[in-house]
Design a protein around this motif. Structure first.
Motif, PDB file in Angstrom:
ATOM      1  N   ASP A  48       0.838  -1.195   0.000  1.00  0.00           N
ATOM      2  CA  ASP A  48       0.000   0.000   0.000  1.00  0.00           C
ATOM      3  C   ASP A  48       0.874   1.246   0.000  1.00  0.00           C
ATOM      4  O   ASP A  48       2.110   1.173  -0.118  1.00  0.00           O
ATOM      5  CB  ASP A  48      -0.968  -0.005   1.187  1.00  0.00           C
ATOM      6  CG  ASP A  48      -0.276   0.020   2.549  1.00  0.00           C
ATOM      7  OD1 ASP A  48       0.932   0.372   2.609  1.00  0.00           O
ATOM      8  OD2 ASP A  48      -0.934  -0.297   3.557  1.00  0.00           O
ATOM      9  N   GLY A  49       0.249   2.397   0.132  1.00  0.00           N
ATOM     10  CA  GLY A  49       0.987   3.653   0.057  1.00  0.00           C
ATOM     11  C   GLY A  49       2.001   3.851   1.159  1.00  0.00           C
ATOM     12  O   GLY A  49       2.926   4.664   1.013  1.00  0.00           O
TER      13      GLY A  49
ATOM     14  N   TYR B 272      -2.093   1.292  -5.170  1.00  0.00           N
ATOM     15  CA  TYR B 272      -1.188   0.295  -4.615  1.00  0.00           C
ATOM     16  C   TYR B 272       0.035   0.198  -5.533  1.00  0.00           C
ATOM     17  O   TYR B 272       0.045   0.727  -6.638  1.00  0.00           O
ATOM     18  CB  TYR B 272      -1.898  -1.062  -4.486  1.00  0.00           C
ATOM     19  CG  TYR B 272      -3.071  -0.997  -3.538  1.00  0.00           C
ATOM     20  CD1 TYR B 272      -2.924  -1.288  -2.188  1.00  0.00           C
ATOM     21  CD2 TYR B 272      -4.323  -0.600  -4.000  1.00  0.00           C
ATOM     22  CE1 TYR B 272      -3.991  -1.192  -1.313  1.00  0.00           C
ATOM     23  CE2 TYR B 272      -5.401  -0.498  -3.133  1.00  0.00           C
ATOM     24  CZ  TYR B 272      -5.236  -0.791  -1.794  1.00  0.00           C
ATOM     25  OH  TYR B 272      -6.288  -0.684  -0.924  1.00  0.00           O
ATOM     26  N   TYR B 273       1.026  -0.507  -5.082  1.00  0.00           N
ATOM     27  CA  TYR B 273       2.285  -0.620  -5.820  1.00  0.00           C
ATOM     28  C   TYR B 273       2.721  -2.076  -5.853  1.00  0.00           C
ATOM     29  O   TYR B 273       2.370  -2.852  -4.962  1.00  0.00           O
ATOM     30  CB  TYR B 273       3.383   0.230  -5.161  1.00  0.00           C
ATOM     31  CG  TYR B 273       3.018   1.679  -5.035  1.00  0.00           C
ATOM     32  CD1 TYR B 273       3.380   2.602  -6.016  1.00  0.00           C
ATOM     33  CD2 TYR B 273       2.279   2.135  -3.937  1.00  0.00           C
ATOM     34  CE1 TYR B 273       3.019   3.933  -5.914  1.00  0.00           C
ATOM     35  CE2 TYR B 273       1.911   3.469  -3.828  1.00  0.00           C
ATOM     36  CZ  TYR B 273       2.281   4.359  -4.818  1.00  0.00           C
ATOM     37  OH  TYR B 273       1.917   5.677  -4.727  1.00  0.00           O
TER      38      TYR B 273
END
Length: 500
Positions: A34-35, A71-72
């Motif tokens: 997540d961030g 998201y990443y």
């Protein structure tokens, strides 16, 4: 991650993540965070490999639960939080995805999943044209089966790759599942059984409706591998190999042979896609054969009239009148775009040294014989649509290096009114020739022509919705032209040993 039909903040999402060659070897290196960098439990599986390059992972399917947001994915350390995956259909609510996940166009274009592409800038005229067409082409066309000609799902997936737009991806995903649900799974891939054919049009043996490229793109971009298996792909590819109702494809050996640029081009596109998807050596051999047929047809046409750069054939045979008088030996410029698209796909996979010369030769033919001289565009022969303004380009409906203008004008008068509806896709053969053209004067002419084609990107042209399949024929292959024209003229010739 975008909410579609789901409720709450614990939404199931399945996403495909494509990778360029050499970047990923082990899918365990893919983590979702997540961030704040916290890892999200996820199921990750490899779905595609760069088997014709270096064997690295080409795409993975990722599944996780989360709320809408950003998201990443990271590749710096192994995943620690695994969960079990679920059938793709479990993420649907009344036939629509609960949530959809999009990637940035920077990543999508760099992944090479649709070949080299450029990110669509906000002010790009061509991107605005696609957006304008999407306003009338976005609804799922379940009543008009001709709306699927030239491959609607692939067209939408490629629009997503250049933009990262969720609406393009959702339309592509829905179109893909509807299309694949109509594929005939039983029977042999030969007429009259035609296993692998498409049923909704009532003509499963009509191979021009059989598309494998969207399978590759759907697996890579949505993670959905539920609509196909190896046997289904083999039947779809096998139907192209048998020809269905059209008869088996093969070399152009006689001037009276039946030949259409659409079947030759789409057959090559789908054979390449089958090989990209599976790595099956049979499909690799069929690519070589199809490229060879086109090479010999262009260079050693059996009509004895020489190499003019086109895949010259018979107008009468094309119109199912093989014994009619006044035949015109020539080629369809806009249908030949399908051949150019097929050759480009084959180049990306094989780097076949025959292909660059074939593309530059056709570009030279198109420049010399394909476009109608504006001086002819006067009443009663102004065949253009007014949407493109005074500088709009229009190609002959049937072009020829052999026939006199009167014969071409007769065909144009009966068949070619408003055939400038195909001008947009002709940007691909112009740009492909540019990419491989080393002659400065010829490259300059190609650049001038491509700039003139932009007149057809006008909002008025984009708004024309007289046939739904126009969205597909204009855009399935044309997006890469923007990338090609951003490269130096002849750049492809400096990459002959490896594809881009």
């Amino acid at each position: 991650m975008h909410r579609l039909a789901g409720r709450g903040d614990d939404l199931p999402v399945t996403v495909g993540i494509p990778f360029p060659p050499r970047l990923l070897r082990d899918p365990r290196q893919v983590r979702i965070v997540d961030g704040d960098g916290r890892e999200i439990p996820a199921a990750v599986a490899s779905t595609l490999a760069w088997h014709f390059r270096d064997g690295s992972v080409r795409a993975v399917r990722v599944q996780f639960h989360a709320a809408p947001g950003i998201y990443y994915f990271t590749l710096d350390t192994s995943r620690k939080a695994d969960i079990g995956g679920w059938p793709y259909a479990s993420g649907l609510v009344d036939g629509r995805l609960a949530a959809i996940a999009t990637l940035t166009p920077e990543w999508l274009t760099a992944s090479l999943i649709a070949g080299p592409q450029s990110v669509a800038a906000a002010d790009e005229p061509y991107a605005r044209y696609v957006d304008g067409q999407f306003r009338w082409a976005s609804a799922l066309p379940t009543k008009d089966t001709t709306a699927w000609l030239f491959d609607r799902p692939s067209t939408l997936f490629k629009a997503y790759v250049r933009t990262g737009r969720a609406d393009y991806l959702e339309a592509a995903e829905m179109s893909y599942r509807w299309y694949m649900a109509g594929i005939k799974r039983d029977g042999m891939p030969v007429s009259p059984s035609c296993g692998g054919g498409w049923l909704p049009d009532g003509k499963p043996c009509d191979v021009k409706y059989v598309y494998i490229e969207p399978v590759l793109l759907a697996v890579a971009l949505t993670g959905d591998d539920s609509m196909h298996d190896a046997a289904t792909v083999a039947k779809m590819a096998g139907l192209w190999d048998s020809g269905g109702w059209n008869g088996a494809p093969g070399p152009y050996r006689h001037p009276e042979d039946y030949f259409t640029e659409r079947l030759a081009g789409l057959g090559l596109v789908e054979t390449v896609a089958a090989y990209e998807l599976t790595g099956d050596a049979r499909f690799r051999q069929r690519i070589d054969a199809r490229v060879g047929w086109l090479h010999d047809h262009q260079r050693m046409n059996p009509d004895g009239l020489g190499d003019d750069g086109s895949w010259r054939n018979s107008w009468n045979v094309h119109e199912n009148d093989p014994h009619g008088g006044g035949d015109v030996r020539g080629a369809s410029p806009w249908m030949s775009e399908n051949i150019v698209d097929g050759l480009w796909h084959a180049w990306l996979v094989t780097a076949d040294p025959r292909i660059p010369g074939m593309l530059t030769d056709f570009g030279r033919y198109l420049e010399r014989y394909g476009w109608i001289d504006p001086q002819r565009l006067v009443p009663p022969h102004d065949w253009r649509n007014d949407c493109s303004g005074p500088h709009g380009q229009i190609a002959w409906y049937w072009s020829s290096s052999q026939a006199k203008a009167d014969a071409l004008m007769k065909i144009q008068d009966t068949e070619g009114w408003y055939s400038d509806g195909h001008t947009v896709e002709l940007g691909l053969p112009v740009a492909a020739a540019w990419y491989f053209e080393t002659d400065p004067a010829k490259a300059a002419a190609l650049k001038k022509r491509f700039q003139a084609i932009a007149a057809s990107y006008s909002p008025a042209c984009a708004a024309i919705s007289d046939t739904l399949r126009r969205f597909n024929w204009n855009n399935r292959g044309a997006g890469v032209a923007q990338w090609m024209m951003a490269q130096p003229a002849g750049a492809g010739m400096r990459q002959r040993t490896t594809s881009p």
